[in-house]
Design an enzyme around this catalytic site. Structure first.
Site, mmCIF file in Angstrom:
data_model
loop_
_atom_site.group_PDB
_atom_site.id
_atom_site.type_symbol
_atom_site.label_atom_id
_atom_site.label_comp_id
_atom_site.label_asym_id
_atom_site.label_seq_id
_atom_site.Cartn_x
_atom_site.Cartn_y
_atom_site.Cartn_z
ATOM 1 N N ASN A 182 38.482 19.730 -23.092
ATOM 2 C CA ASN A 182 37.717 18.700 -23.803
ATOM 3 C C ASN A 182 36.450 19.202 -24.479
ATOM 4 O OD1 ASN A 182 36.756 19.188 -21.181
ATOM 5 N ND2 ASN A 182 35.691 17.229 -21.113
ATOM 6 N N TYR A 189 2.975 -2.431 3.858
ATOM 7 C CA TYR A 189 2.875 -0.974 3.796
ATOM 8 C C TYR A 189 4.175 -0.367 3.279
ATOM 9 C CZ TYR A 189 -1.445 -1.538 6.340
ATOM 10 O OH TYR A 189 -2.710 -1.910 6.682
ATOM 11 N N LEU A 192 0.845 -1.198 0.000
ATOM 12 C CA LEU A 192 0.000 0.000 0.000
ATOM 13 C C LEU A 192 0.877 1.244 0.000
ATOM 14 C CD1 LEU A 192 -2.776 -1.100 2.536
ATOM 15 C CD2 LEU A 192 -2.499 -1.680 0.110
ATOM 16 N N ALA A 193 0.754 2.045 -1.065
ATOM 17 C CA ALA A 193 1.630 3.211 -1.222
ATOM 18 C C ALA A 193 0.882 4.405 -1.799
ATOM 19 C CB ALA A 193 2.816 2.850 -2.126
ATOM 20 N N ARG A 204 1.854 14.385 7.022
ATOM 21 C CA ARG A 204 2.765 14.725 8.120
ATOM 22 C C ARG A 204 4.226 14.796 7.682
ATOM 23 N NH1 ARG A 204 1.896 10.848 12.970
ATOM 24 N NH2 ARG A 204 0.951 9.421 11.467
ATOM 25 N N ALA A 208 56.437 22.804 -19.591
ATOM 26 C CA ALA A 208 55.535 23.563 -18.729
ATOM 27 C C ALA A 208 55.024 24.804 -19.445
ATOM 28 C CB ALA A 208 56.246 23.951 -17.449
ATOM 29 N N ASP A 262 5.311 2.456 3.785
ATOM 30 C CA ASP A 262 5.975 3.313 4.765
ATOM 31 C C ASP A 262 6.428 2.522 5.991
ATOM 32 O OD1 ASP A 262 3.557 2.772 5.945
ATOM 33 O OD2 ASP A 262 2.924 4.862 6.155
ATOM 34 N N ARG A 287 34.320 12.190 -10.964
ATOM 35 C CA ARG A 287 32.973 12.235 -11.513
ATOM 36 C C ARG A 287 32.664 10.943 -12.261
ATOM 37 N NH1 ARG A 287 33.137 17.774 -14.646
ATOM 38 N NH2 ARG A 287 31.095 17.055 -15.372
ATOM 39 N N LYS A 298 36.946 13.152 -14.856
ATOM 40 C CA LYS A 298 35.598 12.902 -15.379
ATOM 41 C C LYS A 298 35.688 12.056 -16.644
ATOM 42 C CE LYS A 298 33.530 15.199 -18.323
ATOM 43 N NZ LYS A 298 33.136 15.058 -19.757
#
Length: 463
Positions: A389, A104, A10-11, A17, A426, A106, A336, A354
């Site tokens: 990139n 349930y 049951l949802a 509340r 560099a 919940d 990432r 990433k």
């Protein structure tokens, strides 16, 4: 389980509340939507079990969380009580299902062993219904179980209707049921809404079955945490604190060292190897796994990632990535999604990776962005290296082959390839491929203007 079972969850409730614009049953506990705790428990332990989720308010939230799961849905347009919700689900129950559970969304912590006890007791007693009860030292607010001398359930008396003597009963009804399917069909047709709330209550089934001479039995929960319902933000907090401690204690029992079990957050699906140390303020979430002899934290966040053995991760964030053995990350690094670090890689402070692969023993000690790159073994990425990139429209990849050296403050403008053993001076901005064993210098030749400072002072004074 000997007979096919259907689990009606049951949802459909509003969850007022909870004070949220999202469905109550998708609120997260330790990073996992609460309804998934029930669905996962059923899917793992009942091969022939079918799941029917009754949705109503904010149904799209539930659909999204359960997307891709082997779940049926039933829609309850108006919330007219628990029996009405079950009525809405019955068209989705298979004809060959013999046990129908009512659960349930919940109350997420119910365990398969407890559900199996319900069905076993019902079948052994040839009962129409077996319900789960719990013993509460403070039962205020709960319906009390009224049973005969043989332990058969006669009825449930709600708090407001109970006598003084009945209020002393500590055995309560948390609302978990296992019906014989045909008995459920029959009793649902006889439940009415002649009450103050004009709702159809599933608890009425008990008295109806008793009147018809049908047997109603019970089994008692061994752990009251299993029957805990969550209706408010505070109850969500209480549930998370308890679950967090249980998860952490379980890891301790398996040989993981958690320095502070009150300030370490580990998702229930996480796996951690023995002799790994977890420092405070660490979150390990989703489908993550950590190997043995690692040091994780303090203050690290790992989600949906795989970490090998003997890895050190400090003050860092890892998302949907894979880290092989003997890797060191941090402090203040960020991996990432779709990053792969091979064995022995070093990612230092303020390095971001990433959608890239870094080969064995490659190092980026600090202040570097590595995006959309395939980097070989034993590569050195100097401080301030940027993998350029994105051209404003598309992402492009960079290839850096084994043993290359990228000097500090270099820009590698993709698509570009740095050959094996190549050296980038560099401060260079590289826009063309660099052959193997070559030195690439891409910067303007230095010019020194003698006496320039003195001339400037004469012009502007000593400012």
């Amino acid at each position: 389980m000997s007979k096919k079972s259907t689990f009606i969850i049951l949802a459909a409730g509003e969850g007022k509340r909870m004070k949220s614009k999202y469905s109550k049953v998708v609120q997260k506990i330790m990073g996992k939507p609460m309804i998934l705790y029930i669905v996962d428990e059923i899917e793992k332990n009942f091969e022939d079990g079918e799941i029917v989720v009754v949705v109503g308010n904010k149904k799209e939230d539930v659909y999204k969380v359960l997307e891709g799961r082997n779940v049926k849905f039933a829609y309850q347009e108006k919330q007219l009580g628990t029996a009405h919700a079950v009525m809405c689900a019955m068209n989705e129950v298979s004809d060959d299902s013999e046990n129908v559970f009512v659960l349930y969304g919940d109350a997420p912590f119910i365990k398969a062993d407890t559900l199996k006890k319900l069905s076993q007791k019902r079948e052994e007693e040839v009962a129409a219904l077996c319900l789960l009860t719990a013993i509460f030292e403070n039962p205020y607010g709960y319906g009390r179980i009224i049973a005969d001398e043989n332990g058969n359930v006669i009825k449930i008396v709600e708090e407001r209707d109970a006598t003084e003597e009945q209020r002393k009963i500590k055995e309560i009804n948390p609302g978990f049921y296992c019906f014989e399917k045909q008995e459920l069909v029959n009793v649902l047709s006889k439940i009415d809404n002649k009450n103050n709330q004009n709702e159809y209550y599933l608890t009425d089934a008990i008295e109806i079955l008793n009147r018809e001479g049908k047997k109603v039995v019970k089994t008692t929960a061994e752990d009251n945490f299993e029957v805990m319902g969550i209706n408010s933000r505070y109850e969500l907090f209480v549930a998370e604190q308890e679950l967090k401690l249980r998860i952490n204690k379980e890891h301790l029992s398996r040989g993981v060292q958690i320095i502070d079990i009150y300030n370490t957050y580990i998702h229930p699906d996480v796996e951690i190897g023995k002799d790994t140390i977890i420092y405070p303020g660490t979150f390990i979430l989703g489908k993550s796994s950590i190997g043995e002899d690692c040091v994780i934290g303090p203050q690290s966040y790992i989600v949906d990632s795989k970490v090998g053995n003997n890895c050190h991760i400090q003050f860092s964030m890892i998302e949907s990535s894979e880290i092989k053995d003997n890797v060191k990350i941090g402090p203040y690094a960020h991996l990432r999604p779709n990053s792969l670090l091979e064995e022995g890689v070093k990612i230092g402070n303020f390095v971001e990776v990433k959608n890239s692969k870094l080969g064995k023993n490659t190092k980026s000690a600090h202040l570097t962005y590595i995006g959309d790159a395939d980097i070989g073994e034993n590569v050195n990425l100097g401080c301030g290296t940027i993998f350029v990139n994105y051209d404003g429209y598309k992402k492009h990849r960079t290839v850096v082959e084994n043993n290359a050296f990228i000097g500090c403050n270099s820009n590698l403008v993709a698509p570009v390839k740095i050959g094996e053993n190549a050296y980038v001076a560099a401060g260079s901005t590289i826009t063309e491929d660099v052959p193997a064993n070559a030195l690439a210098i891409a910067r303007e030749r230095q010019t020194n203007k003698e006496g320039w400072v003195l001339k400037r002072k004469q012009m502007y004074g000593n400012k």
